[in-house]
Scaffold this motif. Structure first.
Motif, mmCIF file in Angstrom:
data_model
loop_
_atom_site.group_PDB
_atom_site.id
_atom_site.type_symbol
_atom_site.label_atom_id
_atom_site.label_comp_id
_atom_site.label_asym_id
_atom_site.label_seq_id
_atom_site.Cartn_x
_atom_site.Cartn_y
_atom_site.Cartn_z
ATOM 1 N N GLU A 118 60.602 1.740 69.046
ATOM 2 C CA GLU A 118 61.508 2.373 68.080
ATOM 3 C C GLU A 118 62.060 3.670 68.686
ATOM 4 N N PRO A 159 67.033 -8.920 65.440
ATOM 5 C CA PRO A 159 67.453 -10.168 64.827
ATOM 6 C C PRO A 159 68.859 -10.020 64.266
ATOM 7 N N ARG A 217 67.650 -11.796 59.352
ATOM 8 C CA ARG A 217 67.377 -10.383 59.644
ATOM 9 C C ARG A 217 66.973 -9.644 58.371
ATOM 10 N N LEU A 254 63.432 -7.708 58.032
ATOM 11 C CA LEU A 254 63.343 -6.239 58.057
ATOM 12 C C LEU A 254 63.036 -5.648 56.689
ATOM 13 N N ARG A 262 67.046 -16.645 66.201
ATOM 14 C CA ARG A 262 67.437 -16.721 67.619
ATOM 15 C C ARG A 262 68.164 -18.026 67.927
ATOM 16 N N ASP A 300 70.854 -6.338 72.256
ATOM 17 C CA ASP A 300 69.883 -5.332 71.842
ATOM 18 C C ASP A 300 68.680 -6.063 71.245
ATOM 19 N N ARG A 301 67.636 -6.205 72.005
ATOM 20 C CA ARG A 301 66.415 -6.983 71.724
ATOM 21 C C ARG A 301 66.670 -8.474 71.879
ATOM 22 N N SER A 309 60.954 -9.122 72.481
ATOM 23 C CA SER A 309 60.517 -8.419 71.267
ATOM 24 C C SER A 309 59.561 -9.286 70.455
ATOM 25 N N THR A 310 59.777 -10.605 70.442
ATOM 26 C CA THR A 310 58.832 -11.483 69.737
ATOM 27 C C THR A 310 57.490 -11.473 70.452
ATOM 28 N N TYR A 354 56.128 -7.725 69.581
ATOM 29 C CA TYR A 354 55.841 -7.366 68.182
ATOM 30 C C TYR A 354 54.946 -8.411 67.518
ATOM 31 N N GLN A 355 55.313 -9.686 67.621
ATOM 32 C CA GLN A 355 54.496 -10.701 66.956
ATOM 33 C C GLN A 355 53.247 -10.996 67.804
ATOM 34 N N ARG A 397 67.354 9.548 63.075
ATOM 35 C CA ARG A 397 68.472 8.601 62.966
ATOM 36 C C ARG A 397 68.534 7.977 61.568
ATOM 37 N N ASP A 423 62.051 0.507 58.162
ATOM 38 C CA ASP A 423 61.989 -0.946 58.010
ATOM 39 C C ASP A 423 60.541 -1.399 58.188
ATOM 40 N N GLU A 463 59.034 -0.534 61.807
ATOM 41 C CA GLU A 463 58.959 0.891 62.150
ATOM 42 C C GLU A 463 57.837 1.566 61.360
HETATM 43 P P1 TYD Z 1 66.383 -2.770 64.282
HETATM 44 O O1 TYD Z 1 66.862 -2.084 63.062
HETATM 45 O O2 TYD Z 1 67.330 -3.655 64.995
HETATM 46 O O3 TYD Z 1 65.697 -1.681 65.135
HETATM 47 P P2 TYD Z 1 65.697 -1.180 66.628
HETATM 48 O O4 TYD Z 1 66.729 -0.101 66.669
HETATM 49 O O5 TYD Z 1 64.300 -0.653 66.780
HETATM 50 O O6 TYD Z 1 65.973 -2.331 67.550
HETATM 51 O O7 TYD Z 1 65.059 -3.566 63.877
HETATM 52 C C1 TYD Z 1 64.555 -4.615 64.544
HETATM 53 C C2 TYD Z 1 63.058 -4.616 64.283
HETATM 54 O O8 TYD Z 1 62.571 -5.949 64.381
HETATM 55 C C3 TYD Z 1 62.311 -3.781 65.289
HETATM 56 O O9 TYD Z 1 61.308 -3.036 64.634
HETATM 57 C C4 TYD Z 1 61.652 -4.815 66.184
HETATM 58 C C5 TYD Z 1 61.494 -6.013 65.301
HETATM 59 N N1 TYD Z 1 61.543 -7.306 66.014
HETATM 60 C C6 TYD Z 1 60.419 -8.123 66.058
HETATM 61 O O10 TYD Z 1 59.370 -7.761 65.484
HETATM 62 N N2 TYD Z 1 60.487 -9.324 66.703
HETATM 63 C C7 TYD Z 1 61.629 -9.770 67.300
HETATM 64 O O11 TYD Z 1 61.658 -10.872 67.881
HETATM 65 C C8 TYD Z 1 62.797 -8.925 67.249
HETATM 66 C C9 TYD Z 1 64.084 -9.366 67.890
HETATM 67 C C10 TYD Z 1 62.706 -7.694 66.598
#
Ligand code: TYD
Length: 257
Positions: free
Chosen positions: A51, A79, A89, A93, A113, A134-135, A139-140, A143-144, A187, A194, A197
């Motif tokens: 983040e 997403p 998304r 979120l 995706r 952007d991601r 990220s999966t 994060y997961q 920001r 979300d 975060e």
């Molecule tokens: P986003 O508002 O796009 O935040 P950032 O600016 O941090 O990219 O939020 C995306 C959130 O989703 C972010 O906390 C990461 C999470 N995420 C996953 O948990 N798994 C995923 O596969 C993706 C793509 C995002």
């Protein structure tokens, strides 16, 4: 888990998302579509990090540089990025899917995706465009994966969603968790955090280490960029990594700056 009547809005959105997944899943995974190939294929660059890493600023700056060199750059995010994926998304979120657990969230990220890859990314690459995302799938993994989802499930979802597609370059913007969270709070302003975060700082630290582990395991695809530097210095480091990975840009360039 909330009962059906408790939050009908969330359930409607979730149901829509799952139907979209069902539709897009049909027929997938039987053949590996393979990476988009051929001399005219565009270039696929993903930005990853925790983040508040500054990904969105840097992705726009890279798009500007590429456009200035006459490259056609498409900027997108996950997403989201396509209409079906944007519905998912919102479900993710808002935290509406949280009660179903990390595996269900991983499946929903994969659902988003599939839509994004099929409708936007693959067609753009086939048309020879640069796609800056952007991601993406890392990220999966992070994060997961750190949320308890089994690596085997993540591999399977990746095979289904990507069908062999892989970023040419992944820029991992790295910075200490506390700095990133403080930036993200500025920001966000008065808006709520979300679902991801809002997690505890230790969870963010595990995510940071997981991104660094991916970079160490795949050095030919990934570059780690120091996100604590000034935006101009980060931009220069991103550009150096992009030029290093895509020598064809050199012919369009003067001396490095
Ligand atoms: P986003 O508002 O796009 O935040 P950032 O600016 O941090 O990219 O939020 C995306 C959130 O989703 C972010 O906390 C990461 C999470 N995420 C996953 O948990 N798994 C995923 O596969 C993706 C793509 C995002």
């Amino acid at each position: 888990m909330p009962g059906r009547g408790e939050d009908p809005g969330a359930f409607t959105a979730l149901e829509q998302a799952l139907r979209a997944f069902g539709r897009s899943y049909r027929g997938r995974g039987q053949d590996d579509a393979g990476d988009v190939s051929g001399a005219t294929r565009g270039r696929f660059v993903t930005f990853e990090g925790g983040e508040g890493a500054g990904k969105s600023t840097q992705i726009s700056r890279l798009a500007r540089r590429l456009t200035a060199l006459g490259r056609d750059a498409l900027l997108t995010r996950e997403p989201g990025g396509s209409s079906g994926a944007e519905i998912v998304r919102h479900v993710l979120l808002s935290g509406a899917a949280r009660a179903f657990g990390s595996d269900a969230e991983a499946m929903l990220f994969a659902a988003a995706r599939i839509d994004h890859v099929d409708r936007l990314i693959r067609p753009a690459l086939e048309a020879g465009r640069w796609v800056l995302c952007d991601r993406f799938a890392d990220s999966t993994r992070v994060y997961q994966g750190t949320g308890g989802t089994d690596p085997g499930l993540i591999d399977a979802l990746e095979r289904i969603a990507l069908e062999g597609l892989k970023p040419d370059l992944t820029l991992i913007i790295d910075l200490p968790v506390e700095i990133g969270l403080a930036r993200a709070a500025v920001r966000r302003g008065a808006a709520e955090t979300d679902r991801f975060e809002a997690d505890h700082v230790e969870i963010h630290e595990r995510r940071r280490q997981a991104f660094l582990a991916i970079a160490a395991a795949e050095p030919e695809r990934c570059a780690v960029i120091d996100g604590t530097a000034t935006p101009d210095a980060v931009e220069a480091a991103v550009w150096a990594a992009v030029r290093g990975r895509f020598p064809e840009l050199a012919s369009a360039l003067g001396p490095p700056h």
